[in-house]
Design a protein around this motif. Structure first.
Motif, PDB file in Angstrom:
ATOM      1  N   UNK A   1       0.700  -1.179  -0.007  1.00  0.00           N
ATOM      2  CA  UNK A   1      -0.240  -0.052  -0.001  1.00  0.00           C
ATOM      3  C   UNK A   1       0.817   1.268   0.086  1.00  0.00           C
ATOM      4  N   UNK A   2       2.102   1.336   0.662  1.00  0.00           N
ATOM      5  CA  UNK A   2       2.768   2.458   0.741  1.00  0.00           C
ATOM      6  C   UNK A   2       3.519   2.856  -0.456  1.00  0.00           C
ATOM      7  N   UNK A   3       3.585   1.817  -1.445  1.00  0.00           N
ATOM      8  CA  UNK A   3       4.178   2.009  -2.945  1.00  0.00           C
ATOM      9  C   UNK A   3       3.023   2.783  -3.683  1.00  0.00           C
ATOM     10  N   UNK A   4       1.884   2.718  -3.342  1.00  0.00           N
ATOM     11  CA  UNK A   4       0.774   3.350  -4.340  1.00  0.00           C
ATOM     12  C   UNK A   4       1.207   4.960  -4.281  1.00  0.00           C
ATOM     13  N   UNK A   5       1.763   5.762  -3.386  1.00  0.00           N
ATOM     14  CA  UNK A   5       1.957   6.965  -3.407  1.00  0.00           C
ATOM     15  C   UNK A   5       2.878   7.091  -4.499  1.00  0.00           C
ATOM     16  N   UNK A   6       3.870   6.380  -4.956  1.00  0.00           N
ATOM     17  CA  UNK A   6       4.393   6.640  -5.989  1.00  0.00           C
ATOM     18  C   UNK A   6       4.264   6.524  -7.334  1.00  0.00           C
ATOM     19  N   UNK A   7       2.706   5.754  -7.606  1.00  0.00           N
ATOM     20  CA  UNK A   7       2.315   5.398  -8.704  1.00  0.00           C
ATOM     21  C   UNK A   7       1.804   6.479  -9.592  1.00  0.00           C
ATOM     22  N   UNK A   8       1.733   6.489 -10.946  1.00  0.00           N
ATOM     23  CA  UNK A   8       0.932   7.537 -11.825  1.00  0.00           C
ATOM     24  C   UNK A   8      -0.601   7.403 -11.596  1.00  0.00           C
ATOM     25  N   UNK A   9      -1.147   8.248 -12.509  1.00  0.00           N
ATOM     26  CA  UNK A   9      -2.520   8.167 -12.579  1.00  0.00           C
ATOM     27  C   UNK A   9      -3.194   7.079 -12.899  1.00  0.00           C
ATOM     28  N   UNK A  10      -2.265   6.380 -14.254  1.00  0.00           N
ATOM     29  CA  UNK A  10      -2.783   5.451 -14.980  1.00  0.00           C
ATOM     30  C   UNK A  10      -2.612   4.103 -14.062  1.00  0.00           C
ATOM     31  N   UNK A  11      -1.586   4.133 -13.236  1.00  0.00           N
ATOM     32  CA  UNK A  11      -1.181   3.056 -12.480  1.00  0.00           C
ATOM     33  C   UNK A  11      -1.987   2.839 -11.275  1.00  0.00           C
ATOM     34  N   UNK A  12      -2.412   3.939 -10.844  1.00  0.00           N
ATOM     35  CA  UNK A  12      -3.347   4.040  -9.567  1.00  0.00           C
ATOM     36  C   UNK A  12      -4.766   3.582  -9.874  1.00  0.00           C
ATOM     37  N   UNK A  13      -5.101   3.709 -11.179  1.00  0.00           N
ATOM     38  CA  UNK A  13      -6.582   3.320 -11.655  1.00  0.00           C
ATOM     39  C   UNK A  13      -6.532   1.847 -11.928  1.00  0.00           C
ATOM     40  N   UNK A  14      -5.320   1.334 -12.399  1.00  0.00           N
ATOM     41  CA  UNK A  14      -5.117   0.017 -12.451  1.00  0.00           C
ATOM     42  C   UNK A  14      -5.202  -0.891 -11.413  1.00  0.00           C
ATOM     43  N   UNK A  15      -4.425  -0.288 -10.269  1.00  0.00           N
ATOM     44  CA  UNK A  15      -4.458  -0.765  -8.913  1.00  0.00           C
ATOM     45  C   UNK A  15      -5.789  -0.774  -8.213  1.00  0.00           C
ATOM     46  N   UNK A  16      -6.688   0.186  -8.611  1.00  0.00           N
ATOM     47  CA  UNK A  16      -8.049   0.243  -8.111  1.00  0.00           C
ATOM     48  C   UNK A  16      -8.865  -0.644  -8.755  1.00  0.00           C
TER      49      UNK A  16
END
Length: 276
Positions: A153-168
């Motif tokens: 979860x801590x690594x989420x802060x370093x993700x791009x918008x596209x990567x965050x959406x994929x994670x969501x």
């Protein structure tokens, strides 16, 4: 079978074609491999408090109005749905006789609590842990993908918008353990919150004003689920908006809350189109 977000008249549009008990929170049609689950705020005074938890899992209270709950009938149907190859379908009451379809769910287990029954006496209740899938794959731009890697979860802060959406939109691999599915639900829930705020670019998606202040992790905006489901709402980018505290309270308590939420639903969908 059902359309995510669509309202249905319970008696005629659900039990009419599929059968099952037309009253109560759990319905088990005999001739179809399904279990229908209905949630509502109305039962909270009798100990039926259903809610999304911080880990992304929906806690659903079993059936039984008086005395200790029994692991039979609808309760047993939820617990053993996977073994019996039946799909859980979750609905939320919107008004008398009408429900909104939230999506399918998997029961990851349950725990027991002491809560009051209909007569105010303490009793033992079952609280089922449901992992709800609110992705309408027939209408979404992109489908959820199974996650096999680390869910830091801590690594989420370093993700791009596209990567965050994929994670969501992450889902658990087929055959994953309950523990792994819980971890995925939490990871998905946290990614969604970060994604929606990032998508907003620091502006309230309700009124368009800037965030009231900045925090160490970015603009202070609150995530609001446009489909209520016990104030948690289905975890999908098209169902969530980033709001300033004032708009968030308006969405819950204002006289025009229903009208405002309908506007927010359109805003969420449009925001997703522009973000992709």
């Amino acid at each position: 079978m059902f359309e995510i977000g669509k309202e249905y008249k319970r008696k005629t549009e659900i039990h009419g074609p599929y059968g099952g008990q037309a009253q109560g929170g759990i319905s088990t049609p005999k001739n179809f491999p399904v279990v229908f689950v209905f949630t509502s705020d109305a039962g909270e005074q009798h100990g039926y408090k259903d809610e999304y938890r911080e880990d992304g899992i929906f806690w659903y209270t079993g059936e039984g109005q008086v005395g200790d709950m029994k692991m039979a009938s609808g309760n047993k149907a939820i617990l053993e749905h996977s073994k019996n190859k039946k799909t859980i379908h979750v609905f939320e009451y919107t008004k008398k006789a009408f429900v909104r379809y939230i999506g399918t769910a998997e029961c990851l287990g349950y725990h027991e609590e002491t809560r009051p029954d209909r007569e105010g006496n303490d009793r033992n209740v079952f609280v089922f842990h449901l992992d709800i899938n609110s992705v309408d794959t027939a209408n979404q731009v992109s489908e959820p993908s199974a996650s096999y890697g680390s869910k830091n979860v801590k690594g989420l802060k370093n993700k791009s918008l596209k990567e965050l959406r994929r994670a969501a939109l992450t889902s658990s691999p087929i055959g994953a353990s309950s523990k792994a599915k819980r971890e995925t639900a939490y990871y998905r829930s946290q990614a969604l919150k970060l994604y929606v705020v990032a998508r907003s670019k620091g502006l309230c998606e309700g009124c368009g004003s800037g965030a009231p202040f900045q925090t160490n992790s970015g603009p202070f905006l609150e995530c609001h689920h446009v489909h209520r489901l016990a104030d948690g709402g289905p975890d999908h980018p098209e169902n969530v908006v980033a709001l300033c505290p004032n708009c968030h309270r308006r969405a819950h308590f204002a006289k025009d809350a229903v009208i405002f939420n309908n506007e927010l639903k359109k805003i969420a969908v449009e925001a997703e189109k522009n973000a992709l």
